[in-house]
Design an enzyme around this catalytic site. Sequence first.
Site, PDB file in Angstrom:
ATOM      1  N   TYR A 152      -5.662  11.029   4.149  1.00  0.00           N
ATOM      2  CA  TYR A 152      -4.311  11.310   3.411  1.00  0.00           C
ATOM      3  C   TYR A 152      -4.235  11.980   2.153  1.00  0.00           C
ATOM      4  O   TYR A 152      -5.307  12.509   1.489  1.00  0.00           O
ATOM      5  CB  TYR A 152      -3.451  10.010   3.422  1.00  0.00           C
ATOM      6  CG  TYR A 152      -3.500   9.241   4.925  1.00  0.00           C
ATOM      7  CD1 TYR A 152      -2.605   9.978   5.799  1.00  0.00           C
ATOM      8  CD2 TYR A 152      -4.038   8.113   5.400  1.00  0.00           C
ATOM      9  CE1 TYR A 152      -2.540   9.499   7.151  1.00  0.00           C
ATOM     10  CE2 TYR A 152      -4.010   7.604   6.612  1.00  0.00           C
ATOM     11  CZ  TYR A 152      -3.056   8.252   7.447  1.00  0.00           C
ATOM     12  OH  TYR A 152      -3.170   7.653   8.795  1.00  0.00           O
TER      13      TYR A 152
ATOM     14  N   GLN B 169       0.941  -1.361  -0.083  1.00  0.00           N
ATOM     15  CA  GLN B 169       0.102   0.157  -0.019  1.00  0.00           C
ATOM     16  C   GLN B 169       0.898   1.297   0.013  1.00  0.00           C
ATOM     17  O   GLN B 169       1.682   1.446   0.970  1.00  0.00           O
ATOM     18  CB  GLN B 169      -0.735   0.027   1.080  1.00  0.00           C
ATOM     19  CG  GLN B 169      -1.926   1.181   1.118  1.00  0.00           C
ATOM     20  CD  GLN B 169      -2.917   1.384   2.349  1.00  0.00           C
ATOM     21  OE1 GLN B 169      -1.986   2.010   3.381  1.00  0.00           O
ATOM     22  NE2 GLN B 169      -4.025   1.446   2.009  1.00  0.00           N
TER      23      GLN B 169
ATOM     24  N   GLY C 181      -9.159  -6.443   9.048  1.00  0.00           N
ATOM     25  CA  GLY C 181      -7.966  -5.829   9.614  1.00  0.00           C
ATOM     26  C   GLY C 181      -7.602  -6.377  11.048  1.00  0.00           C
ATOM     27  O   GLY C 181      -6.731  -7.002  10.781  1.00  0.00           O
ATOM     28  N   ARG C 182      -8.142  -5.705  12.020  1.00  0.00           N
ATOM     29  CA  ARG C 182      -7.749  -6.097  13.384  1.00  0.00           C
ATOM     30  C   ARG C 182      -7.615  -7.774  13.496  1.00  0.00           C
ATOM     31  O   ARG C 182      -6.895  -8.129  14.427  1.00  0.00           O
ATOM     32  CB  ARG C 182      -8.494  -5.455  14.422  1.00  0.00           C
ATOM     33  CG  ARG C 182      -8.217  -3.994  14.562  1.00  0.00           C
ATOM     34  CD  ARG C 182      -9.263  -3.063  15.299  1.00  0.00           C
ATOM     35  NE  ARG C 182     -10.480  -2.945  14.421  1.00  0.00           N
ATOM     36  CZ  ARG C 182     -11.536  -2.419  14.694  1.00  0.00           C
ATOM     37  NH1 ARG C 182     -11.739  -1.960  15.918  1.00  0.00           N
ATOM     38  NH2 ARG C 182     -12.581  -2.375  13.881  1.00  0.00           N
TER      39      ARG C 182
ATOM     40  N   ARG D 177      -7.710   2.214  -2.714  1.00  0.00           N
ATOM     41  CA  ARG D 177      -8.450   2.132  -1.671  1.00  0.00           C
ATOM     42  C   ARG D 177      -9.156   3.501  -1.295  1.00  0.00           C
ATOM     43  O   ARG D 177      -8.213   4.672  -1.353  1.00  0.00           O
ATOM     44  CB  ARG D 177      -7.589   1.777  -0.144  1.00  0.00           C
ATOM     45  CG  ARG D 177      -8.632   1.455   1.068  1.00  0.00           C
ATOM     46  CD  ARG D 177      -7.913   1.005   2.226  1.00  0.00           C
ATOM     47  NE  ARG D 177      -8.662  -0.195   2.926  1.00  0.00           N
ATOM     48  CZ  ARG D 177      -8.521  -0.239   4.239  1.00  0.00           C
ATOM     49  NH1 ARG D 177      -7.906   0.548   4.866  1.00  0.00           N
ATOM     50  NH2 ARG D 177      -9.424  -0.852   4.883  1.00  0.00           N
TER      51      ARG D 177
END
Length: 357
Positions: free
Chosen positions: A177, A98, A312-313, A224
């Site tokens: 971002y 990424q 994810g987590r 993404r």
Amino acid sequence: MTTLFDSYRLGDLVLPNRVVMAPMTRVRAAAGGLATPSMATYYAQRATAGLIVTEGVQPSLIGQSNPGTPGLYTDEQVAAWRPLTAAVHANGGRIFAQLMHGGRVSHPDTTGMRPVGPSAVPAVGEVFTPTGPRPAPTPRALDTDEVPEQARSYAEAARRAVDAGFDGVELHGANGYLISQFLSSNANLRTDRYGGPVANRIRFAVEAVSATVDTVGAARTGIRLSPGGTFWGVAEREVPELYTALLYELARLQVAYVHLEATIDEEVLVALRRAWPGTLIMNPVMPMGPKQTGRSDADHWLDRGADLISFGRAFIANPDLVERLRTTLPITPVDDATYYQGGDAGYLTYPTYQHTA
């Protein structure tokens, strides 16, 4: 009925299942933005995922957001990544890097430079620095003729990623971002061709993706997105129109996939699925929200047209997550105190499921 455990063709890759390991910041890189042997072990442990997407990797020094994150802008960084990609491939995995340019979400104490952004508007909140959290500084607004250089930085990093053995790259266009800042209507106050109406606000994203496709090919390029997300204080006007217009351009470029976060109403997300003719990765649970993605969330979005589901987590604490999902074994909860602490504890110390007699 499509299931999580059906194979899927993504460009030139055949994924053995539809489980994607989502990108997650872990700040375990060595000085100079170098990948480490521990990072290689971490990703190789999770190689049963259909696809791994790494933590955010800065495409340039000025693009670095947090201390302790890896880069892809020097020969030394490329060399440091090669054992990691080789370890994932040796374990049968596939891995995209990424590419994450922090834009205004950075600090001079981290990079030695004033952050840049579409406009001189600071992010909301505190950013991480080598000496702890500090208020987000006001970025320097990029001149019009400087913007293409920042777009090309993704393509240059993508070239290095492929050289380092990655199967492809995902541009981080989400979560406040740099790409997200250009999409925004409050971080981007520009009056040139990169600001104002929808067609201008998507321009930076399209130029970054187009340059990357030209450099490494569409089959190796994903992005993404977090429609309507408010990370770091960004806001977006005309969200359905903004993202429909962006998806139209991404379809024209024939990118490998779009990776959507569930940052807006499901009705809008389903409409965006209909607007996007290519592969869709869906991340069903809000980042840093109160719950982890589970099997029911995945099935829900597969039923609504997603092709792949990112977790994810759950992947942090369960290196064997695919097998746990497949056999309905318990999912170990993650210790969030270890997310960014560095070291191997809470990184390499989560075991695979131990069957007892």
